[in-house]
Design a protein around this motif. Structure first.
Motif, mmCIF file in Angstrom:
data_model
loop_
_atom_site.group_PDB
_atom_site.id
_atom_site.type_symbol
_atom_site.label_atom_id
_atom_site.label_comp_id
_atom_site.label_asym_id
_atom_site.label_seq_id
_atom_site.Cartn_x
_atom_site.Cartn_y
_atom_site.Cartn_z
ATOM 1 N N ILE A 36 0.822 -1.212 0.000
ATOM 2 C CA ILE A 36 0.000 0.000 0.000
ATOM 3 C C ILE A 36 0.861 1.270 0.000
ATOM 4 N N PRO A 37 1.892 1.383 0.840
ATOM 5 C CA PRO A 37 2.719 2.604 0.764
ATOM 6 C C PRO A 37 3.344 2.814 -0.616
ATOM 7 N N PHE A 38 3.792 1.732 -1.249
ATOM 8 C CA PHE A 38 4.345 1.826 -2.605
ATOM 9 C C PHE A 38 3.287 2.363 -3.578
ATOM 10 N N GLU A 39 2.087 1.777 -3.519
ATOM 11 C CA GLU A 39 1.019 2.191 -4.427
ATOM 12 C C GLU A 39 0.557 3.615 -4.148
ATOM 13 N N GLU A 40 0.446 3.969 -2.870
ATOM 14 C CA GLU A 40 -0.001 5.320 -2.542
ATOM 15 C C GLU A 40 0.998 6.368 -3.012
ATOM 16 N N ALA A 41 2.277 6.086 -2.884
ATOM 17 C CA ALA A 41 3.298 7.033 -3.366
ATOM 18 C C ALA A 41 3.177 7.203 -4.880
ATOM 19 N N LYS A 42 2.960 6.095 -5.576
ATOM 20 C CA LYS A 42 2.810 6.154 -7.031
ATOM 21 C C LYS A 42 1.555 6.934 -7.419
ATOM 22 N N MET A 43 0.454 6.679 -6.741
ATOM 23 C CA MET A 43 -0.799 7.368 -7.043
ATOM 24 C C MET A 43 -0.680 8.863 -6.729
ATOM 25 N N ARG A 44 0.010 9.192 -5.669
ATOM 26 C CA ARG A 44 0.201 10.599 -5.314
ATOM 27 C C ARG A 44 0.993 11.321 -6.408
ATOM 28 N N ARG A 45 2.022 10.652 -6.933
ATOM 29 C CA ARG A 45 2.811 11.252 -8.020
ATOM 30 C C ARG A 45 1.970 11.424 -9.281
#
Length: 148
Positions: free
Chosen positions: A122-131
């Motif tokens: 989830i942290p990996f995906e959230e960072a990607k989605m935020r970018r």
């Protein structure tokens, strides 16, 4: 860890806890197993991930969390209630299996799935989605909880 899909991690955790249960002589939790409840939860848990996958397909975006980009930020359907319906489905599926079998080592699988999802995927995906989606994703995060 992120490159291996979350369902594969869930399968690995279930196989490892099955082996551990077998090695320990199937130590049953008092009052368990509850096969009907476990089977029902195992199969009902698939409603969220299937619904989420249908929403992704209709939005024309991909499910693979390691894809370089996502074409759309999906915020409807099950995503109105939880930001991670697919991971929630995996946790509930492994919990259903644990209740079905009833051996206490099996309850390590849903915990492991939750921890892996919550602290790795989830942290990996959230960072990607935020970018990718900038303020739109931040607005979504403020409105919908990570789990439920």
């Amino acid at each position: 860890m992120v490159k291996l899909p979350p369902p594969i991690w869930a399968l690995i955790y279930v196989v490892v806890t099955l082996a551990l249960s077998w090695l320990l002589g199937w130590p049953v939790v008092p009052g368990l197993p509850l096969p009907v409840l476990g089977i029902a939860l195992t199969f009902l848990a698939w409603v969220l991930p299937v619904w989420a996958a249908i929403r992704f397909r209709r939005a024309g975006t991909e499910i693979n969390p390691t894809s370089p980009t996502n074409r759309a930020l999906v915020v409807d359907g099950p995503y109105r209630v939880t930001r991670n319906p697919m991971y929630l489905g995996l946790v509930l599926t492994t919990l259903g299996i644990a209740i079905w079998i009833g051996a206490w080592p099996m309850f390590l699988a849903p915990v492991a799935v939750f921890l892996t999802a919550n602290f790795v995927h989830i942290p990996f995906e959230e960072a990607k989605m935020r970018r990718q989606f900038d303020g739109a994703f931040d607005d979504y995060v403020r409105q919908v909880r990570r789990w439920v």
